[in-house]
Design a protein around this motif. Sequence first.
Motif, PDB file in Angstrom:
ATOM      1  N   MET A   1      61.972  62.206  47.918  1.00 55.42           N
ATOM      2  CA  MET A   1      61.372  61.675  46.701  1.00 55.42           C
ATOM      3  C   MET A   1      62.154  60.466  46.212  1.00 55.42           C
ATOM      4  O   MET A   1      63.383  60.481  46.132  1.00 55.42           O
ATOM      5  CB  MET A   1      61.368  62.754  45.609  1.00 55.42           C
ATOM      6  N   LEU A   2      61.430  59.391  45.884  1.00 55.52           N
ATOM      7  CA  LEU A   2      62.029  58.173  45.380  1.00 55.52           C
ATOM      8  C   LEU A   2      61.416  57.830  44.025  1.00 55.52           C
ATOM      9  O   LEU A   2      60.241  58.124  43.776  1.00 55.52           O
ATOM     10  CB  LEU A   2      61.787  57.011  46.347  1.00 55.52           C
ATOM     11  N   ILE A   3      62.210  57.188  43.168  1.00 56.40           N
ATOM     12  CA  ILE A   3      61.716  56.738  41.875  1.00 56.40           C
ATOM     13  C   ILE A   3      61.997  55.251  41.736  1.00 56.40           C
ATOM     14  O   ILE A   3      63.158  54.818  41.854  1.00 56.40           O
ATOM     15  CB  ILE A   3      62.384  57.512  40.725  1.00 56.40           C
ATOM     16  N   ASP A   4      60.948  54.480  41.511  1.00 52.94           N
ATOM     17  CA  ASP A   4      61.104  53.062  41.204  1.00 52.94           C
ATOM     18  C   ASP A   4      61.268  52.960  39.697  1.00 52.94           C
ATOM     19  O   ASP A   4      60.303  53.097  38.946  1.00 52.94           O
ATOM     20  CB  ASP A   4      59.881  52.270  41.680  1.00 52.94           C
ATOM     21  N   THR A   5      62.493  52.728  39.256  1.00 50.69           N
ATOM     22  CA  THR A   5      62.786  52.761  37.826  1.00 50.69           C
ATOM     23  C   THR A   5      62.442  51.467  37.101  1.00 50.69           C
ATOM     24  O   THR A   5      62.613  51.378  35.882  1.00 50.69           O
ATOM     25  CB  THR A   5      64.278  53.071  37.585  1.00 50.69           C
ATOM     26  N   HIS A   6      61.908  50.477  37.839  1.00 50.52           N
ATOM     27  CA  HIS A   6      61.573  49.201  37.186  1.00 50.52           C
ATOM     28  C   HIS A   6      60.569  48.442  38.043  1.00 50.52           C
ATOM     29  O   HIS A   6      60.921  47.831  39.050  1.00 50.52           O
ATOM     30  CB  HIS A   6      62.837  48.358  37.012  1.00 50.52           C
ATOM     31  N   CYS A   7      59.314  48.477  37.630  1.00 49.90           N
ATOM     32  CA  CYS A   7      58.245  47.827  38.394  1.00 49.90           C
ATOM     33  C   CYS A   7      57.181  47.306  37.441  1.00 49.90           C
ATOM     34  O   CYS A   7      56.606  48.077  36.673  1.00 49.90           O
ATOM     35  CB  CYS A   7      57.628  48.824  39.384  1.00 49.90           C
ATOM     36  N   HIS A   8      56.924  46.001  37.495  1.00 51.75           N
ATOM     37  CA  HIS A   8      55.910  45.395  36.624  1.00 51.75           C
ATOM     38  C   HIS A   8      54.543  45.461  37.314  1.00 51.75           C
ATOM     39  O   HIS A   8      53.963  44.433  37.701  1.00 51.75           O
ATOM     40  CB  HIS A   8      56.306  43.960  36.298  1.00 51.75           C
ATOM     41  N   LEU A   9      54.042  46.665  37.442  1.00 48.89           N
ATOM     42  CA  LEU A   9      52.786  46.881  38.156  1.00 48.89           C
ATOM     43  C   LEU A   9      51.602  46.238  37.434  1.00 48.89           C
ATOM     44  O   LEU A   9      50.547  46.023  38.039  1.00 48.89           O
ATOM     45  CB  LEU A   9      52.546  48.385  38.329  1.00 48.89           C
ATOM     46  N   ASP A  10      51.781  45.935  36.161  1.00 46.16           N
ATOM     47  CA  ASP A  10      50.700  45.298  35.407  1.00 46.16           C
ATOM     48  C   ASP A  10      50.610  43.794  35.633  1.00 46.16           C
ATOM     49  O   ASP A  10      49.682  43.143  35.144  1.00 46.16           O
ATOM     50  CB  ASP A  10      50.891  45.561  33.912  1.00 46.16           C
ATOM     51  N   ALA A  11      51.540  43.213  36.391  1.00 42.23           N
ATOM     52  CA  ALA A  11      51.573  41.767  36.599  1.00 42.23           C
ATOM     53  C   ALA A  11      50.306  41.268  37.287  1.00 42.23           C
ATOM     54  O   ALA A  11      49.674  41.990  38.068  1.00 42.23           O
ATOM     55  CB  ALA A  11      52.796  41.381  37.425  1.00 42.23           C
ATOM     56  N   ALA A  12      49.958  40.030  37.015  1.00 40.97           N
ATOM     57  CA  ALA A  12      48.738  39.438  37.570  1.00 40.97           C
ATOM     58  C   ALA A  12      48.757  39.406  39.089  1.00 40.97           C
ATOM     59  O   ALA A  12      47.696  39.421  39.728  1.00 40.97           O
ATOM     60  CB  ALA A  12      48.565  38.022  37.018  1.00 40.97           C
ATOM     61  N   GLU A  13      49.939  39.386  39.685  1.00 44.14           N
ATOM     62  CA  GLU A  13      50.041  39.362  41.144  1.00 44.14           C
ATOM     63  C   GLU A  13      49.411  40.586  41.798  1.00 44.14           C
ATOM     64  O   GLU A  13      49.124  40.578  43.003  1.00 44.14           O
ATOM     65  CB  GLU A  13      51.512  39.256  41.569  1.00 44.14           C
ATOM     66  N   PHE A  14      49.195  41.649  41.018  1.00 47.16           N
ATOM     67  CA  PHE A  14      48.608  42.870  41.564  1.00 47.16           C
ATOM     68  C   PHE A  14      47.147  43.062  41.170  1.00 47.16           C
ATOM     69  O   PHE A  14      46.564  44.108  41.469  1.00 47.16           O
ATOM     70  CB  PHE A  14      49.416  44.085  41.105  1.00 47.16           C
ATOM     71  N   ASP A  15      46.555  42.082  40.516  1.00 48.95           N
ATOM     72  CA  ASP A  15      45.194  42.254  40.019  1.00 48.95           C
ATOM     73  C   ASP A  15      44.188  42.534  41.134  1.00 48.95           C
ATOM     74  O   ASP A  15      43.217  43.279  40.939  1.00 48.95           O
ATOM     75  CB  ASP A  15      44.742  41.016  39.235  1.00 48.95           C
ATOM     76  N   ALA A  16      44.400  41.942  42.299  1.00 47.60           N
ATOM     77  CA  ALA A  16      43.409  42.066  43.374  1.00 47.60           C
ATOM     78  C   ALA A  16      43.491  43.391  44.122  1.00 47.60           C
ATOM     79  O   ALA A  16      42.509  43.822  44.728  1.00 47.60           O
ATOM     80  CB  ALA A  16      43.562  40.906  44.367  1.00 47.60           C
ATOM     81  N   ASP A  17      44.667  44.054  44.097  1.00 51.25           N
ATOM     82  CA  ASP A  17      44.819  45.244  44.948  1.00 51.25           C
ATOM     83  C   ASP A  17      45.766  46.271  44.340  1.00 51.25           C
ATOM     84  O   ASP A  17      46.480  46.979  45.052  1.00 51.25           O
ATOM     85  CB  ASP A  17      45.315  44.842  46.340  1.00 51.25           C
TER      86      ASP A  17
END
Length: 271
Positions: A1-17
């Motif tokens: 199990m891994l935890i990503d403690t800091h990820c800007h998943l809301d960033a526009a770079e992820f809008d497409a996928d």
Amino acid sequence: MLIDTHCHLDAAEFDADRQQVADHACEAGVQSIVIPAIERANFDIVRNMAAEVAGGAYALGIHPLYVQRAADSDLDALREAIKASLGDPRFVAIGEIGLDFFVPEISSGEPREKQERFYAAQLAMAAEFKLPVLLHVRRSQDILLKYLRRHGRIGGIAHAFNGSAQQAQAFIDLGFALGMGGAMTYERALQIRRHAVDVDLSHLVLETDAPDIPPAWLHPPQRRNRPGELARIAQVLAELRGITAAQVAHVTTANAMRVLPRLPAAILADD
């Protein structure tokens, strides 16, 4: 199990996928992703996104690079958002907050004063609501520590830490873990790699800062970082320390849950 403690998943770079990116992370063994806010405009966005992602969690705060366009009323809005989120198991911290003295335009005069004022106000909220913080630490370690010492042991994560050994210990003494991510994968990042080896593993957590801080293996034009890269980042940390990736995963996961005490409930919220 891994935890990503800091990820800007809301960033526009992820809008497409975005969903495919989250699914890829899950397949790579990332069981939880912490999504920090950066300004008032995305408080609701990160809250809703955390609910849509398996193991999703979120933090609320005003990032130092966004302070200059923030109004004082945004601090009032943050306080209300925090109060409204206390009953949400996915809400785990105040962040991303901190100080940035790397960018010349905001490192002196009124812009710096405003940064420090917003940082102090958000630390006071963390102390009031007994919440840890996700700290942006860029050429500002000593000033960050000066304010932290006024509040005792708030604790949390010093994100993308790249200070001295003495500064690292000072953050650890105040209840912080140090975030290790893509920068650690570069051989020339000597100081960060020293921390990766010399700091006791019980004080390290894993992070990506996706879509930023891409690891060494992401070459142009594929420089967008993703939370699914965390497994290979963990492997690099294991190799540097001479231990197994499973050991890194086990200990850093426990560390993340210790410094973000609400995180276990966020992970269980999907059950």
